[in-house]
Structure formats: C-alpha cells, structure tokens
Scaffold this motif. Structure first.
Motif, PDB file in Angstrom:
ATOM      1  N   PHE A   1       6.730  -0.797  44.683  1.00 24.82           N
ATOM      2  CA  PHE A   1       7.004  -1.342  43.352  1.00 24.82           C
ATOM      3  C   PHE A   1       6.541  -0.295  42.341  1.00 24.82           C
ATOM      4  CE2 PHE A   1       5.367  -3.853  39.686  1.00 24.82           C
ATOM      5  CZ  PHE A   1       6.569  -4.409  39.269  1.00 24.82           C
ATOM      6  N   VAL A   2       7.448   0.094  41.470  1.00 24.43           N
ATOM      7  CA  VAL A   2       7.174   1.218  40.573  1.00 24.43           C
ATOM      8  C   VAL A   2       7.219   0.777  39.109  1.00 24.43           C
ATOM      9  CG1 VAL A   2       7.930   3.532  39.888  1.00 24.43           C
ATOM     10  CG2 VAL A   2       8.248   2.764  42.261  1.00 24.43           C
ATOM     11  N   THR A   3       6.169   1.101  38.367  1.00 26.81           N
ATOM     12  CA  THR A   3       6.155   0.877  36.928  1.00 26.81           C
ATOM     13  C   THR A   3       6.318   2.236  36.250  1.00 26.81           C
ATOM     14  OG1 THR A   3       4.619  -0.966  37.219  1.00 26.81           O
ATOM     15  CG2 THR A   3       4.818  -0.048  35.004  1.00 26.81           C
ATOM     16  N   VAL A   4       7.294   2.351  35.385  1.00 27.86           N
ATOM     17  CA  VAL A   4       7.490   3.606  34.645  1.00 27.86           C
ATOM     18  C   VAL A   4       7.062   3.367  33.202  1.00 27.86           C
ATOM     19  CG1 VAL A   4       9.142   5.344  33.873  1.00 27.86           C
ATOM     20  CG2 VAL A   4       9.425   4.271  36.114  1.00 27.86           C
ATOM     21  N   GLU A   5       6.077   4.122  32.750  1.00 24.13           N
ATOM     22  CA  GLU A   5       5.585   3.975  31.385  1.00 24.13           C
ATOM     23  C   GLU A   5       5.830   5.257  30.612  1.00 24.13           C
ATOM     24  OE1 GLU A   5       1.806   1.145  32.712  1.00 24.13           O
ATOM     25  OE2 GLU A   5       1.466   2.982  31.575  1.00 24.13           O
ATOM     26  N   VAL A   6       6.531   5.133  29.506  1.00 22.34           N
ATOM     27  CA  VAL A   6       6.794   6.306  28.664  1.00 22.34           C
ATOM     28  C   VAL A   6       6.126   6.089  27.314  1.00 22.34           C
ATOM     29  CG1 VAL A   6       8.597   7.602  27.456  1.00 22.34           C
ATOM     30  CG2 VAL A   6       8.956   6.856  29.821  1.00 22.34           C
ATOM     31  N   SER A   7       5.375   7.072  26.867  1.00 18.03           N
ATOM     32  CA  SER A   7       4.750   7.005  25.547  1.00 18.03           C
ATOM     33  C   SER A   7       5.026   8.298  24.798  1.00 18.03           C
ATOM     34  CB  SER A   7       3.239   6.789  25.691  1.00 18.03           C
ATOM     35  OG  SER A   7       2.673   7.853  26.441  1.00 18.03           O
ATOM     36  N   GLY A   8       4.686   8.308  23.513  1.00 20.08           N
ATOM     37  CA  GLY A   8       4.833   9.523  22.722  1.00 20.08           C
ATOM     38  C   GLY A   8       6.276   9.893  22.402  1.00 20.08           C
ATOM     39  N   ALA A   9       7.193   8.922  22.558  1.00 21.74           N
ATOM     40  CA  ALA A   9       8.602   9.209  22.257  1.00 21.74           C
ATOM     41  C   ALA A   9       8.854   9.071  20.757  1.00 21.74           C
ATOM     42  CB  ALA A   9       9.507   8.262  23.040  1.00 21.74           C
ATOM     43  N   GLU A  10      10.043   9.495  20.338  1.00 18.36           N
ATOM     44  CA  GLU A  10      10.352   9.412  18.903  1.00 18.36           C
ATOM     45  C   GLU A  10      10.510   7.975  18.439  1.00 18.36           C
ATOM     46  OE1 GLU A  10      13.291  11.935  17.235  1.00 18.36           O
ATOM     47  OE2 GLU A  10      11.938  13.650  17.370  1.00 18.36           O
ATOM     48  N   SER A  11      10.911   7.082  19.364  1.00 17.32           N
ATOM     49  CA  SER A  11      11.044   5.664  19.028  1.00 17.32           C
ATOM     50  C   SER A  11      10.916   4.855  20.308  1.00 17.32           C
ATOM     51  CB  SER A  11      12.413   5.388  18.382  1.00 17.32           C
ATOM     52  OG  SER A  11      13.438   5.603  19.340  1.00 17.32           O
ATOM     53  N   ASP A  12      10.737   3.547  20.177  1.00 16.49           N
ATOM     54  CA  ASP A  12      10.679   2.677  21.352  1.00 16.49           C
ATOM     55  C   ASP A  12      11.995   2.722  22.116  1.00 16.49           C
ATOM     56  OD1 ASP A  12       8.142   1.974  20.606  1.00 16.49           O
ATOM     57  OD2 ASP A  12       8.634  -0.089  20.018  1.00 16.49           O
ATOM     58  N   ARG A  13      13.074   2.790  21.364  1.00 14.98           N
ATOM     59  CA  ARG A  13      14.400   2.810  21.971  1.00 14.98           C
ATOM     60  C   ARG A  13      14.598   4.081  22.803  1.00 14.98           C
ATOM     61  NH1 ARG A  13      19.688   0.874  20.396  1.00 14.98           N
ATOM     62  NH2 ARG A  13      21.258   2.449  20.859  1.00 14.98           N
ATOM     63  N   SER A  14      14.150   5.193  22.247  1.00 11.88           N
ATOM     64  CA  SER A  14      14.231   6.475  22.947  1.00 11.88           C
ATOM     65  C   SER A  14      13.349   6.433  24.197  1.00 11.88           C
ATOM     66  CB  SER A  14      13.789   7.588  22.001  1.00 11.88           C
ATOM     67  OG  SER A  14      13.797   8.829  22.648  1.00 11.88           O
ATOM     68  N   ALA A  15      12.156   5.862  24.061  1.00  9.60           N
ATOM     69  CA  ALA A  15      11.239   5.742  25.203  1.00  9.60           C
ATOM     70  C   ALA A  15      11.873   4.907  26.305  1.00  9.60           C
ATOM     71  CB  ALA A  15       9.922   5.107  24.751  1.00  9.60           C
ATOM     72  N   HIS A  16      12.532   3.821  25.910  1.00  5.82           N
ATOM     73  CA  HIS A  16      13.181   2.934  26.896  1.00  5.82           C
ATOM     74  C   HIS A  16      14.278   3.690  27.643  1.00  5.82           C
ATOM     75  CE1 HIS A  16      14.551  -0.873  28.613  1.00  5.82           C
ATOM     76  NE2 HIS A  16      15.775  -0.454  28.369  1.00  5.82           N
ATOM     77  N   ARG A  17      15.067   4.467  26.933  1.00  5.11           N
ATOM     78  CA  ARG A  17      16.153   5.216  27.591  1.00  5.11           C
ATOM     79  C   ARG A  17      15.603   6.241  28.578  1.00  5.11           C
ATOM     80  NH1 ARG A  17      20.498   6.240  22.784  1.00  5.11           N
ATOM     81  NH2 ARG A  17      21.278   4.101  22.737  1.00  5.11           N
ATOM     82  N   ILE A  18      14.534   6.898  28.189  1.00  2.00           N
ATOM     83  CA  ILE A  18      13.931   7.895  29.078  1.00  2.00           C
ATOM     84  C   ILE A  18      13.323   7.190  30.303  1.00  2.00           C
ATOM     85  CG2 ILE A  18      12.019   9.542  29.289  1.00  2.00           C
ATOM     86  CD1 ILE A  18      12.679  10.315  26.312  1.00  2.00           C
ATOM     87  N   ALA A  19      12.656   6.071  30.060  1.00  2.00           N
ATOM     88  CA  ALA A  19      12.066   5.318  31.174  1.00  2.00           C
ATOM     89  C   ALA A  19      13.157   4.875  32.153  1.00  2.00           C
ATOM     90  CB  ALA A  19      11.296   4.108  30.640  1.00  2.00           C
TER      91      ALA A  19
END
Lengths: 395, 395
Positions: free
Chosen positions: B272-290
């Motif tokens: 089970f994998v959790t992918v956490e992205v922080s420091g992105a330009e926006s939450d939306r951008s972080a979600h796409r990268i994740a």
C-alpha cells in the motif's frame, strides 16, 4: 548498412556499469556537419539533454558520444561536470571544440557518472573509428533492448545520391513527448541546420511521438540528425525546396521504422500493436484517444492474454476525455469487427476474434463516427516479463 | 456494523455470471430517503450510470440494486432496456416508482445483461431484507476484490445521534475522475438531498479521487449516499449549517477509509503506497504530480521489486508537465531522504532505504521546493499478479 560519407564510428568498453560488453559509442563527423535535435519534454531532463539543447543553436557537430549503463540524469552539479568533462575528452580526441560534441546517456537515473572513465577510451576510439561499424554502434547503446535497431534509406537529393542511416535504442520508459529513447540519424546530404531541424521535428511527430511502451517519459529522450554534406551539391537552405521531397519522405519512413522497432522491442513484449483511431473530431483528438488505448494497462494485459476484450477499449476511449459518443463507436481487432453502434456486433464471432488475438501483430481499430480526425500509434502488450524486468533493474 | 434506521439489505444468487456465490445486492430504503451521487467522468459511461444521473435530480430513493459479474456497459439499446426492466422489477418489490430505484452494475463490459434473471429474485430479497447484513452486502458486490470493504462512523448531528455505514468494491480499473468503482453509503441522518450532494462531492474529491490502482477509469464508477432521516430532528437544509461540521468530518473520514481499502486491495497488490507531494506551485499541480507518480508503471514495478529507485520518481515528476525544478527536488521513501537538491542525498544509505522498501506500507514523499501546494494520493505496487489477473479475466 552502407557507409555514410563523413561519418566514422567506434565502440569501446568503458566499464560504466556493464561488464563484458561495449558501453560507449564514439562517432566522428567531418567538418561542416550540420545538426538538428528533438528532446524529451520532461520537466526534469538529464544533464546531457541540457548540454545538447544549449549547443544545438550552433548548428555544427564534429563528434557524438553515447554511453549506456548510466543516464547521468538527476545528478545535480556533478552531472553537469561529468557532461563538460566528457565533451572535453571527446573534443580532444576529435580535434574540435567541446561545443561541437553532442552527448547522450542512457541507463540508471540518479547515480553519478564517472566521466574520467572516458579518458584514453575516446582517444583510442578516434584512432579506430571506421565508416562500417553500424551494428556494433547500435549494440553499444543498448540497455534492456533485446536486439540492436538500425535502418537505412538511399534517396536522391537534387543531383546527389544520398544515404541515411539511423539507429535507436529503447525498450522501456517510453512514451511520447517525445518517445524516442535515444536515436541517432546520419546522412551525407547537404542540408543547412535550420532546414534539418524542421524536417526532424516534423518527422518525430509522426514517428517517435506515436509510439509508447509504458507511458513513462524518459528524462533522456534524444533524437539527433547529422548531415555531413559529403554527398556534394549545394546545401539545401529552405524547407520549401521542392528537391527536398524525396529526402523528407525517406527520412520520415526511416524514423517510423526505427520507432516501430522500439515498440516491437518493448520490455517483455510479445505482441506488436497498432492502434488506429478514425472518425474523431480532429486528428489531435484521435491521437489522444489512440494514446489512451495504447497506454491502458487493462487493454495491454488483455492483449497479452490474447483476450479480445473490446470492453476495455471502450473504457480507454471513455477515459481519454475527448469527444466520444458511446452509441456510435465501432471497434475491430484486425479485420474482425467486434462492436458497432455502441454494442456487440450482431455478427460477432468469438472464434474469429480469438484467431486475431493469437497473432504476433495486432491492429486495434476504433471508429468514433463523429468526424474526419484520425491517428495511428504503435505499442506492445503488457506481460509479466515487463514487471519482472522493471522490478529488478537497478539492483 | 450497526444497523442504519430505515435501511434493510438482502443478497441473492441471480446467476448473472458467477456460480456458487451471491451476485445481487438489494437495499430497501424507508420513504423520505434523500440521495446524492458522484459518477465516473468517462465519456462512455455505463447504462446504470446514465440511469442514476437521470433520476438523481429527484432527490428521492426507495431502493438500490447492485449486481456483480456484468457491468451493463457498452450494451447499447439492450443495456438501456435491461436497466429499465431491473428498475421496474425492483420498484414492484419495494412498492415504489422505478425512478426511485438506483442501480449499479460491475463486471465485464460489452456483454448484454439479462435482467429477466432479477424476476422473482428481487421480490424474494424484499421479503428477506434485514438491517444487519452489511458484510454479506459488501461480499455480493465484489468482482476481483479479495476482501469485502466496509466502514462505519457514529456522530452527532444537532440533537440526534446518527450512524453512517459505507461499503465499496473495486480492485482494478481504478483511477480518479472519479476513482470509486462502486461505493454505497447510508446514514439515518436527516439531510436534504442538495446538501447531501455538496457533502458527497467535496468528500469524493479528497478520497476516491485520490486513489489509483492502474490509471484506468471505469465506465461504471458510482458513489451513492443515502440519508433516511430516521435518526430524527429537523432536516439540515443548508451546507453552511454549523451543526453539520461533525457529520461532514465523519463522512470525509469514512470515504477516505473506503478509498484506501480499494487501493489496499489493488489487483495483485502487495504494498500500500501513499504518495505525498509538497512544495508545488499549487494544490492542483501537486495532485497532478502525485498522480503521475502513483500511475507510473516504472515506479510501481520498482516498489514491487522493493527497489528504492528514486530516479523513476524523478522521471514521473518530470513527465507530469507541471512546474518542477530538477535542482530543488527532494525525495524520501518513508523517513529516509534519498535525494536532495537534484542529486543523491550525501547521507544516502542504501541499507536504510532498502529497509523501508521491504515494508508493506510505503510512503513516497516529494518536495518540489517551489511553493506551498500539496497533495496526497494512495495507490499500490504493480506486480506480476496484476498482469495475470487481467490477462485472463474475460475468458
């Protein structure tokens, strides 16, 4: 593969990562060679991609160095230093400026590349370089490839008879934008760099950008085209020059052949798949839908299982986000139409569909019934071997 | 699972496809039950999804029928007829109008569903329906799931003590927009349909739309929320009502729990994998990268191989097309930072990283170093078993 006037190749074992096989390709190019390039659209490109992009505007090339085993990607400052040192060592060997050296690396990402290993090796290559080592060259740049990938064309350009030789490597981490992996194409035609660039960009769009193995875009994708001009005749200075047409066609053909070889050698692949979409609202829309089908793990595993599972094709059309009308869709595997007007074809024969799926080459055809947009892309099936190869690559 | 006042369940063997197991869930709802729904964004939705969308504006529900084994998707006119007939049979059993019956189907796409099989079966279910059959209900809607998925919460809404029970099914063909597969949530809270819809849409965004198994969006994804109002008290008529806050929190929690269960049970998954992205330009951008990371076959096969291959994480960041600066990236597996400032962490320990990769639950953390945008998504590894399961599902 015929020789290309003005091009000499040599390979060597630099011991970058692999043992008992060549891992460096050195190419020497005559003075006056023009260069064009198309690169990955990754936002995190490798150091060699940065280097090539920076020096492409010069339009002049005298040497190419390609190593396999280490991609020199995500290697920070050390990566940039490794690139500079490699170019300097190659420039000394070729007797040119470092800016005239073009570089590409493929293999593991994130590990520092020890460029000092090229010392001596490239000078030795320069001494041994020959015009007829194409197959050896294609072998030296392989990673998980199972066979070397080369193609050649002979064509007339104005008064001159010119040749085009190309090689490619790539089997995984392959998706357009652009999809190449590494590919190097050489010709003795006399064509100015800006024209070369236009030809290459247009050709890549219809070839390497229409192939996908796993939807994963590499940080290192590089397609370079070199024109030595040694076939003679005046250099073509305009992309609109009508004399270019046969050359353009031959180059496009060669790029398609190389791109298809990449899909045929997809990691773990047992089947070569052509996805054809027609009746879309636009060519662009058709391309997106074709890629959605070609990248779908469920479509690809069904093909691996020789299962004519057109329901998954519908799923992939639906998820593409492009205009589609479920009730106008028609789907065929090869020449067997399995669905029409949004439901199973009344004449559907499981036997006929199964026979198509057992073949090594399979065409998946979707007609959206909306407009005149069409696209064709190439991919492969998704097998357990893909998981095996990629579950244990780095270690 | 506690009973929910106003909800009675029964399951049956209708013989849709499977043998020797239940494949139909029938739920009867008291008069006055309000309903909300979120559905797949597929452009080729299934016939039951069309049916639910058409009748959702009514806001009233009296029965739910779910079958497994056949998705009734891409079944054309026959599919629409099957939906209507199922609703009519259920309406007769429940003593309501067909428009008050909500339907979902899961299983093979493209095969006609024989709704006449529900004749008698649903009337029999109505006679047997009980408030305490939650686990049986969750089992009847499974396809390739390896375990039934249920969750419950108890919370205060104004003066009333209310309960929320949810079930979900799904293991493959799971990707957001929205990712659910099928999920049905029931509460005895008194909440008007428009408010319920706002709560559910917001909750789905943070739960089912943050989970992916294979990036393949189903034609049938359906999430329905029913509120019987039997807990008493005046119905909440505004989403801004401060009394709603605990309920909203409990619903969100429950949806996240169900969504995570789907990723945990991903086809062939071992991790089970959790992918956490922080420091992105926006939450939306972080979600796409994740999502780019969570959907990458190369990242997922590396995790299956317990390989701390952060180079592939870089690749997946790069291909997302979102703003990223290679030289500011930091990547961790669990609490072990493996890369910083665009290169391997100087303190990198292969041993420590390997220890993390051997665990059953793995967090992949990426800090882009650009801004304050963040996102978290859940997925699983890609194993040979996934290929096996999906290479031989239909036949």
């Amino acid at each position: 593969m015929p020789p290309i006037r003005g091009v000499r190749l040599a390979t060597a074992e630099a011991g970058i990562r692999y043992r008992g096989r060549t891992d460096v390709l050195y190419v020497e190019l005559d003075e006056g060679t023009q260069v064009a390039g198309v690169f990955t659209r990754s936002r995190c490109p490798s150091a060699p991609v940065d280097w090539c992009r920076a020096h492409l505007p010069g339009g002049a090339a005298r040497a190419v160095v390609v190593n396999s085993g280490n991609a020199n990607a995500f290697t920070g400052l050390k990566g940039r230093e490794a690139v500079r040192l490699t170019a300097e060592i190659a420039a000394e060997a070729a007797g040119c400026r470092p800016e005239e050296v073009f570089l590409a690396s493929t293999g593991v990402i994130g590990e520092p590349l020890d460029a000092t290993k090229f010392r001596g090796v490239l000078a030795d290559c320069a001494g041994r370089a020959r015009p007829d080592s194409w197959l050896d060259a294609a072998r030296a740049i392989m990673t998980t490839d199972t066979f070397p990938k080369i193609a050649t064309r002979r064509v007339r350009l104005g008064e001159a008879e010119v040749a085009i030789n190309g090689m490619a490597k790539g089997a995984g981490m392959i998706a357009p934008d652009m999809a190449t992996m590494l590919s190097f194409v050489f010709t003795d035609a006399a064509i100015a760099a800006p024209v070369l660039q236009q030809l290459l960009a247009a050709g890549a769009e219809k070839s390497f950008n229409c192939v996908t193995v796993d939807g994963d875009t590499s940080t290192s994708d590089t397609l370079l085209l070199f024109a030595t001009g040694k076939a003679g005749g005046p250099a073509v200075e305009s992309a609109d020059d009508p004399a270019l047409q046969p050359f353009r066609q031959a180059l496009d053909d060669l790029l398609v052949e190389l791109a298809q070889l990449v899909a045929r050698d997809g990691e773990g692949a047992r089947k070569f798949v052509t996805v054809e979409v027609s009746g879309a609202e636009s060519d662009r829309s058709a391309h997106r839908i074709a890629m959605s089908i070609a990248n779908s793990p469920l479509v690809k595993t069904a093909i691996a299982g020789e299962d004519a599972n057109w329901g998954r094709v519908v799923m992939a059309v639906g998820k593409a986000g492009e205009p589609a009308d479920r009730d106008r869709l028609a789907i065929s595997f090869g020449d067997v139409r399995v669905a029409v007007e949004g439901a199973r074809d009344p004449a559907y024969s499981e036997e006929a569909a199964s026979a198509v799926m057992k073949k090594d080459e399979i065409a998946v055809r979707v007609d959206l019934g909306l407009g005149g947009g069409k696209a064709r892309v190439w991919t492969c099936d998704l097998t357990k071997a893909y998981v095996e190869i990629n579950g244990d690559y780095r270690s």
